[in-house]
Write a protein that holds these residues in place. Structure first.
Motif, short mmCIF file in Angstrom:
data_model
loop_
_atom_site.label_atom_id
_atom_site.label_comp_id
_atom_site.label_asym_id
_atom_site.label_seq_id
_atom_site.Cartn_x
_atom_site.Cartn_y
_atom_site.Cartn_z
N ALA A 1 0.75 -1.23 -0.07
CA ALA A 1 0.10 0.04 -0.14
C ALA A 1 0.85 1.19 0.00
O ALA A 1 0.39 2.16 -0.75
CB ALA A 1 -1.00 -0.14 1.28
N GLU A 2 1.85 1.17 0.73
CA GLU A 2 2.88 2.31 0.94
C GLU A 2 3.63 2.41 -0.41
O GLU A 2 3.71 3.73 -1.06
CB GLU A 2 3.84 2.39 1.79
N ILE A 3 4.16 1.35 -1.22
CA ILE A 3 4.75 1.27 -2.38
C ILE A 3 3.87 2.06 -3.58
O ILE A 3 4.03 2.92 -4.34
CB ILE A 3 5.13 -0.05 -3.06
N HIS A 4 2.62 1.65 -3.29
CA HIS A 4 1.59 2.06 -4.32
C HIS A 4 1.41 3.61 -4.18
O HIS A 4 1.18 4.44 -5.21
CB HIS A 4 0.19 1.43 -4.19
N GLN A 5 1.16 4.10 -3.00
CA GLN A 5 1.15 5.43 -2.66
C GLN A 5 2.23 6.24 -3.18
O GLN A 5 2.19 7.38 -3.86
CB GLN A 5 0.97 5.82 -1.32
N ALA A 6 3.57 5.97 -2.91
CA ALA A 6 4.81 6.29 -3.56
C ALA A 6 4.89 6.44 -5.12
O ALA A 6 5.20 7.52 -5.50
CB ALA A 6 6.01 5.78 -2.93
N TRP A 7 4.10 5.46 -5.80
CA TRP A 7 4.17 5.34 -7.10
C TRP A 7 3.41 6.53 -7.89
O TRP A 7 3.57 7.33 -8.43
CB TRP A 7 3.65 3.95 -7.50
N LEU A 8 2.03 6.54 -6.97
CA LEU A 8 1.29 7.82 -7.41
C LEU A 8 1.87 9.00 -7.28
O LEU A 8 1.84 10.23 -7.96
CB LEU A 8 -0.06 7.67 -6.82
N LYS A 9 2.67 9.48 -6.09
CA LYS A 9 3.26 10.55 -5.83
C LYS A 9 4.43 10.99 -6.62
O LYS A 9 4.69 11.85 -7.20
CB LYS A 9 3.52 10.58 -4.46
N TYR A 10 5.29 10.02 -6.71
CA TYR A 10 6.55 10.36 -7.64
C TYR A 10 6.51 9.81 -8.95
O TYR A 10 7.26 10.01 -9.92
CB TYR A 10 7.77 9.42 -7.05
N SER A 11 5.32 8.99 -9.76
CA SER A 11 5.08 8.82 -11.00
C SER A 11 6.16 7.58 -11.47
O SER A 11 5.66 7.04 -12.32
CB SER A 11 4.99 9.89 -12.02
N VAL A 12 7.32 7.58 -11.04
CA VAL A 12 8.19 6.63 -11.41
C VAL A 12 8.94 6.08 -10.20
O VAL A 12 9.52 7.12 -9.59
CB VAL A 12 8.97 6.78 -12.71
N ILE A 13 8.96 4.69 -9.84
CA ILE A 13 9.74 4.31 -8.66
C ILE A 13 10.64 3.39 -8.95
O ILE A 13 10.39 2.61 -10.05
CB ILE A 13 8.72 3.73 -7.50
N PHE A 14 11.66 3.23 -8.30
CA PHE A 14 12.81 2.45 -8.45
C PHE A 14 13.30 1.37 -7.42
O PHE A 14 13.19 2.35 -6.19
CB PHE A 14 14.13 3.12 -8.88
#
Ligand SMILES: O=C(O)CCC(=O)C(=O)O
Ligand SMILES: [Fe+2]
Length: 285
Positions: A33-46
């Motif tokens: 759930a946190e990864i998903h939120q971070a993805w929406l916030k930063y648009s690309v995650i690594f």
């Protein structure tokens, strides 16, 4: 949102973040759930240093939605969900080496793309990403007014603008391993009409929706459309809207095709091998 289970290290001022403290092979729902939120916030995650077997990568991808299958490229024999992106020394064609958003030629483009690095060049082969919310927000009010309600016409093969090779087999000719993945019949139609300004279904934010697949703007003369498309493609990839990711073996990237353009850099002549999964999306609005 406060992130308690993951650590975040932004990679530029305007998009992209490395997520730390996570083993994607053993993911619980709260961490996801946190990864998903971070993805929406930063648009690309690594992520770095991941050890994923194909089924583990597929499981992680499925948390974001249904798997999308490429319309004209074949996946791995054992795992058709995974398209292997491979370039060998001497190959001249580099998959994705132009600013674009994935599957824009599809009426329902893939919402996300996940790339996992198996073999990387000693230097080069980075991927760049550009924030399309900002590309929209930084336009003047009169320009936003012109663009509102415009529709783009997009194709999988640039017949008028872009690469200029209509036949897919010819386009991939200088990369035999990618050419061999083209499905038969390879020339399935890939055309779409989309809004030029779209609203993200999860964040509610507006973004510019344009890329290398875009050929025309409905209602405009050809030179008007060309001029506007050229301006928008340059504007939407201004350096300050972008970030750049240096791959290592075990790195994984996940980008949001609804608000990000990306391009692969063709600046190396070594073997590079990635496992790519795309996630199905909805019709843009
Ligand atoms: O290989 C890369 O860095 C990106 C290629 C690409 O455009 C994609 O996988 O969608
Ligand atoms: Fe791509």
């Amino acid at each position: 949102m406060n992130f308690r289970r993951i650590a975040i290290e932004p990679v530029s001022g305007n998009l992209g973040a490395i997520i730390k403290g996570v083993d994607l092979a053993k993911l619980d729902d709260e961490t996801f759930a946190e990864i998903h939120q971070a993805w929406l916030k930063y648009s690309v995650i690594f992520f770095r240093d991941q050890k994923l077997r194909p089924l583990q990568q597929i499981d992680f991808a499925k948390r974001f939605g249904e798997i999308h299958f490429h319309p004209y490229m074949r996946g791995l024999d054992d795992h058709p969900e995974i398209l292997e992106i491979i370039k060998e020394p001497g190959d001249e064609y580099t998959f994705g080496a132009v600013w674009h958003t994935d599957q824009m030629f599809n009426p329902e483009p893939a919402k996300a793309t996940m790339l996992y690095a198996h073999e990387v060049p000693t230097s080069g082969g980075d991927t760049q990403f550009s924030n399309q919310y900002l590309a929209y927000e930084t336009l003047s009010e009169p320009m936003k007014g012109i663009l509102e309600n415009l529709k783009t016409f997009n194709v999988g093969d640039g017949f008028r603008r872009g690469v200029g090779k209509v036949n897919r087999k010819d386009r991939y000719a200088s990369n035999p391993k990618m050419q061999a993945k083209i499905r038969e019949p390879g020339n399935v139609p890939t055309e779409s009409v989309h809004p030029l300004v779209r609203t993200h279904p999860e964040t509610g934010r507006k973004s510019l929706y344009i890329g290398s697949h875009t050929q025309n703007l409905f209602g405009f003369n050809e030179n008007e459309a060309d001029t506007l498309i050229d301006f928008l493609r340059n504007h939407s990839t201004r350096p300050e809207f972008t970030c750049r990711f240096r791959w290592e073996v075990g790195s994984l990237a996940l980008w949001d095709n609804r608000c990000v353009q990306h391009q692969a850099l063709a600046d190396y002549n070594e073997r590079r091998r990635m496992h790519r999964i795309t996630i199905a999306g909805d019709e843009p609005f």
